[in-house]
Design a protein around this motif. Structure first.
Motif, mmCIF file in Angstrom:
data_model
loop_
_atom_site.group_PDB
_atom_site.id
_atom_site.type_symbol
_atom_site.label_atom_id
_atom_site.label_comp_id
_atom_site.label_asym_id
_atom_site.label_seq_id
_atom_site.Cartn_x
_atom_site.Cartn_y
_atom_site.Cartn_z
ATOM 1 N N ALA A 1 8.556 -1.620 -9.418
ATOM 2 C CA ALA A 1 8.162 -2.736 -8.548
ATOM 3 C C ALA A 1 9.050 -2.776 -7.303
ATOM 4 N N PHE A 2 10.319 -2.454 -7.494
ATOM 5 C CA PHE A 2 11.237 -2.415 -6.347
ATOM 6 C C PHE A 2 10.796 -1.327 -5.364
ATOM 7 N N ARG A 3 10.499 -0.126 -5.917
ATOM 8 C CA ARG A 3 10.044 0.986 -5.053
ATOM 9 C C ARG A 3 8.821 0.561 -4.247
ATOM 10 N N ARG A 4 7.855 -0.067 -4.935
ATOM 11 C CA ARG A 4 6.621 -0.465 -4.247
ATOM 12 C C ARG A 4 6.893 -1.532 -3.187
ATOM 13 N N ALA A 5 7.783 -2.472 -3.512
ATOM 14 C CA ALA A 5 8.087 -3.543 -2.556
ATOM 15 C C ALA A 5 8.658 -2.976 -1.256
ATOM 16 N N VAL A 6 9.463 -1.911 -1.383
ATOM 17 C CA VAL A 6 10.121 -1.341 -0.194
ATOM 18 C C VAL A 6 9.166 -0.450 0.603
ATOM 19 N N ILE A 7 8.318 0.312 -0.125
ATOM 20 C CA ILE A 7 7.512 1.350 0.550
ATOM 21 C C ILE A 7 6.085 0.915 0.852
ATOM 22 N N ASN A 8 5.468 0.229 -0.093
ATOM 23 C CA ASN A 8 4.034 -0.062 0.091
ATOM 24 C C ASN A 8 3.806 -1.139 1.147
ATOM 25 N N GLU A 9 2.568 -1.208 1.646
ATOM 26 C CA GLU A 9 2.183 -2.364 2.458
ATOM 27 C C GLU A 9 2.336 -3.622 1.590
ATOM 28 N N PRO A 10 2.643 -4.784 2.126
ATOM 29 C CA PRO A 10 2.689 -5.103 3.552
ATOM 30 C C PRO A 10 4.057 -4.888 4.210
ATOM 31 N N ARG A 11 5.098 -4.442 3.455
ATOM 32 C CA ARG A 11 6.414 -4.246 4.104
ATOM 33 C C ARG A 11 6.597 -2.828 4.615
ATOM 34 N N ASP B 1 4.937 -14.959 -3.366
ATOM 35 C CA ASP B 1 4.125 -14.002 -2.598
ATOM 36 C C ASP B 1 3.336 -13.110 -3.566
ATOM 37 N N PRO B 2 2.003 -13.155 -3.519
ATOM 38 C CA PRO B 2 1.235 -12.309 -4.450
ATOM 39 C C PRO B 2 1.471 -10.819 -4.216
ATOM 40 N N PHE B 3 1.984 -10.457 -3.036
ATOM 41 C CA PHE B 3 2.265 -9.056 -2.756
ATOM 42 C C PHE B 3 3.772 -8.799 -2.606
ATOM 43 N N ALA B 4 4.558 -9.589 -3.352
ATOM 44 C CA ALA B 4 6.020 -9.403 -3.308
ATOM 45 C C ALA B 4 6.390 -7.985 -3.717
ATOM 46 N N ASP B 5 5.615 -7.394 -4.629
ATOM 47 C CA ASP B 5 5.910 -6.027 -5.108
ATOM 48 C C ASP B 5 5.002 -4.986 -4.456
ATOM 49 N N GLY B 6 4.447 -5.337 -3.305
ATOM 50 C CA GLY B 6 3.630 -4.369 -2.561
ATOM 51 C C GLY B 6 2.197 -4.312 -3.061
#
Ligand code: PYC
Length: 311
Positions: free
Chosen positions: A43-53, A304-309
């Motif tokens: 989840a951390f990886r996705r939060a950093v790399i995936n949209e929306p961040r 945030d529903p997309f906190a984890d990307g």
């Protein structure tokens, strides 16, 4: 939760260095901690790399304490689908980031990575040479019958990641053909899996590199590199350039110390050469430029529903 990150690009390819707020990965080698990162902190990886961040081309570099002696830092690389063993452009980006922060001075520094120690030579705040891990050609001239493309022949080589390197691109290596090149390289990758073609010890070949002539006469080669998550490398790919040098060396086409200029699909360039290693491997040195472009905090709000990307 907030994360302090610094973004840079190396010859056009983006890197996001995580300075603070990363997960505690415990002790052990970088390889062990990278495995823990993959198993427990997706989840951390996705939060950093995936949209929306973030976005698909971005490569993360999580700084952590080194386990090898005399290293200034440990670093775990990750992208939109998982970990990367090594990453040349992100190593250059990390060095430029540490220079920007005043944490390293011009000169040589060792970074501990999951596939071994690499040395960076900070030549100026924006120019870095990476001495990569030992690289080698594993298989020569593997022929594939690729649906929609026909026969595609290439070498399998290690440059810190596994590569299939082929001259059989279906169209010119021009940025206007990036969609077609992406589709073709994805087909090659699927065919490698279907035909059981792997790197050493059954390792998946997760990077495909098409190469051909550059439009610039004095540049010997241009490439298009498909990364594991489907994004193309905007830079000439540091580990891909290392794999390419290993193939040229194995073929007797590049002598130790001879300079090879590798151009990317967007026209950016690395200069590279090698020294001989042991057991037929080479030690590549790849030089490129990186520029810091953002110093920011990523916010993962609990509501945030997309906190984890976005998956
Ligand atoms: O520069 O090694 C590299 C790399 C691998 C994937 C994206 N960049």
């Amino acid at each position: 939760m907030t994360l302090h990150v610094i973004d840079s690009h190396t010859e056009g390819e983006p890197t996001r260095v995580v300075l603070e707020g990363g997960p505690d990965l415990g002790n052990g080698s970088l390889a062990e901690r990278a495995q823990r990162f993959a198993a427990r902190h997706d989840a951390f990886r996705r939060a950093v790399i995936n949209e929306p961040r973030g976005f698909d081309a971005l490569v993360g570099a999580l700084l952590c304490p080194p386990s090898e002696p005399d290293c200034v830092t440990g670093v775990i690389f990750f992208n939109n689908v998982g970990n990367l063993g090594m990453c040349g452009h992100a190593t250059i980006g990390t060095a430029a980031t540490l220079a920007h922060l005043g944490r390293i001075a011009p000169g040589q520094h060792r970074f501990d990575t999951p596939v071994g120690v690499v040395t960076v030579d900070l030549k100026s705040p924006n120019e870095v040479t990476v001495e990569n891990v030992a690289s080698y050609r594993h298989r020569r001239a593997v022929c594939l019958d690729v649906p929609g493309l026909g026969q595609v022949t290439g070498d399998v080589a290690w440059g810190g990641n596994w590569f299939f390197l082929s001259p059989d691109a279906p169209c010119p290596l021009e940025h206007t053909h990036i969609g077609q090149l992406t589709e073709a390289a994805s087909r090659v990758r699927r065919t490698l899996v279907e035909n059981g073609v792997t790197g050493a010890d059954g390792a998946e070949i997760d990077h495909v590199e098409f190469f051909g002539p550059s439009p610039t006469p004095e540049v010997p080669s241009r490439n298009f590199v498909l990364c594991p998550g489907g994004a193309y490398d905007r830079s000439p790919c540091g580990t891909g350039t290392s794999a390419k040098l290993a193939c040229l060396a194995a073929e007797g086409r590049l002598a130790p110390g001879e300079v090879w200029v590798q151009e990317s699909i967007i026209g950016s360039r690395y200069e590279a050469h090698y020294t001989p290693g042991t057991e037929g491997a080479i030690i590549p040195k790849v030089t490129g430029r990186a520029y810091v472009c953002a110093d920011t905090r990523l916010i993962r709000h609990p509501d945030d529903p997309f906190a984890d990307g976005i998956v």
